[in-house]
Design an enzyme around this catalytic site. Structure first.
Site, PDB file in Angstrom:
ATOM      1  CG  ASP A  41      -0.365  -0.345   2.459  1.00  0.00           C
ATOM      2  OD1 ASP A  41       0.727   0.216   2.704  1.00  0.00           O
ATOM      3  OD2 ASP A  41      -0.906  -1.144   3.236  1.00  0.00           O
ATOM      4  CE  LYS A  63      -3.714   2.267  -8.801  1.00  0.00           C
ATOM      5  NZ  LYS A  63      -3.184   1.410  -9.853  1.00  0.00           N
ATOM      6  N   GLY A  94       4.302  -1.211   6.320  1.00  0.00           N
ATOM      7  CA  GLY A  94       5.207  -0.123   6.707  1.00  0.00           C
ATOM      8  C   GLY A  94       5.693  -0.346   8.128  1.00  0.00           C
ATOM      9  N   GLY A  95       6.921   0.014   8.408  1.00  0.00           N
ATOM     10  CA  GLY A  95       7.457  -0.099   9.772  1.00  0.00           C
ATOM     11  C   GLY A  95       7.501  -1.537  10.234  1.00  0.00           C
ATOM     12  CG  ASP A  96       7.214  -4.564  13.987  1.00  0.00           C
ATOM     13  OD1 ASP A  96       8.232  -5.267  13.863  1.00  0.00           O
ATOM     14  OD2 ASP A  96       6.162  -4.972  14.512  1.00  0.00           O
ATOM     15  CB  THR A 124       8.419   0.639  14.728  1.00  0.00           C
ATOM     16  OG1 THR A 124       7.128   1.224  14.734  1.00  0.00           O
ATOM     17  CG2 THR A 124       9.189   1.114  15.952  1.00  0.00           C
ATOM     18  CB  ALA A 125       7.346   5.399  12.327  1.00  0.00           C
ATOM     19  CG  MET A 177      -1.664   6.464  12.412  1.00  0.00           C
ATOM     20  SD  MET A 177      -2.736   5.025  12.396  1.00  0.00           S
ATOM     21  CE  MET A 177      -2.215   4.189  13.878  1.00  0.00           C
TER      22      MET A 177
END
Ligand code: SAH
Length: 256
Positions: A41, A63, A94-96, A124-125, A177
């Protein structure tokens, strides 16, 4: 096993880190290279997809068709169908996969469907941001804990956290987030006793070429963030350790 189910199909949930392909683990790269099909994604950098075999199927499940991205249940159903046809299906996260990534939900569904699953951890971020900013998340004598919190509950609103416990912990808060709810989160933390002068930073696109940072006192961060208009993935770090990054930046400037 049904008659049409091939025994060698399987799935791997791969943590891909914050974007820069250099931050993939070797195990992630091996999984990507052996994939017959990859589901990804928007958080996945295109350079990561280039590591896959040319003949591997690349499926963009982020998408948006109309207003909605492919729903979680449809993504899981697709992974199950492909794995049952004998494919090695790699789900790129993404990340973990297990830090606010819904990896747990996908894992449970795949297990339920009898698909063998492996999980590959990722950077992770919060850790990527900390490295990029040179913020030691648990610097001895400065922070004894680190708290990964989300600013976005299932209903899209700020979830109810134990604000007093967070404010009193003296630890570092990494808020995921939280772009849309930062004003409220900061108000809750300050009302719970956290100093408005606590060092804080918002970092957008950590580890990527177009990374941006915004250092402010906690009380000033929400307004500054709105003015800056960050629209990529953004993480907040809040706590005394963020002050160490500012000092490092000043030293770097003096040395330059
Ligand atoms: N599983 C992911 C988090 C998914 S939730 C992980 O472990 O990192 C999505 C949130 O992660 C974004 O809203 C943002 O807060 C954060 N994020 C992901 N990638 C980021 C990046 N490169 N820079 C800053 N924040 C990022």
């Amino acid at each position: 096993m049904s008659a049409c189910q091939r025994p060698d199909g399987r799935a791997t949930l791969v943590g891909c880190g914050p974007g820069d392909p250099d931050l993939l683990t070797l195990r992630a790269v091996k999984a990507i290279q052996s994939a017959d099909a990859l589901l990804f994604d928007a958080l996945i950098d295109p350079a990561i997809l280039e590591l896959a075999r040319p003949d591997a199927r690349r499926i963009d499940v982020g998408k948006r068709c109309g207003r909605h991205a492919m729903r979680q249940a449809a993504i899981t159903a697709l992974i199950v169908r492909l794995a049952r046809s004998g494919a090695h299906v790699v789900r790129l996260k993404g990340g973990d996969p297990f830090v606010f990534g819904r990896g747990g939900e996908e894992l449970a569904s795949l297990r339920g469907a009898g698909v063998p699953v492996t999980v590959v951890p990722g950077v992770t971020a919060a850790c990527a941001a900390a490295a990029s900013l040179q913020v030691p998340l648990t610097h001895r004598g400065v922070a004894r804990s680190v708290h990964f919190v989300t600013g976005h509950g299932a209903d899209g609103m700020l979830p109810t956290h134990d604000w007093v416990a967070l404010a009193r912990s003296g630890g570092t808060i990494a808020a995921y987030m939280a772009g849309g709810t930062l004003g409220l989160m900061v108000a809750r933390l300050i009302a719970a006793g956290m100093a408005g002068a606590t060092p804080a930073v918002a970092i957008e696109n950590a580890s990527r070429a177009h990374e941006r940072r915004l250092f402010r006192a906690l009380a000033e961060l929400p307004e500054a963030l709105t003015a800056a208009g960050f629209d990529g993935p953004t993480l907040m770090l809040i706590g005394a350790v963020v002050g160490l990054a500012e000092q490092a930046a000043i030293v770097e400037r003096l040395a330059a």
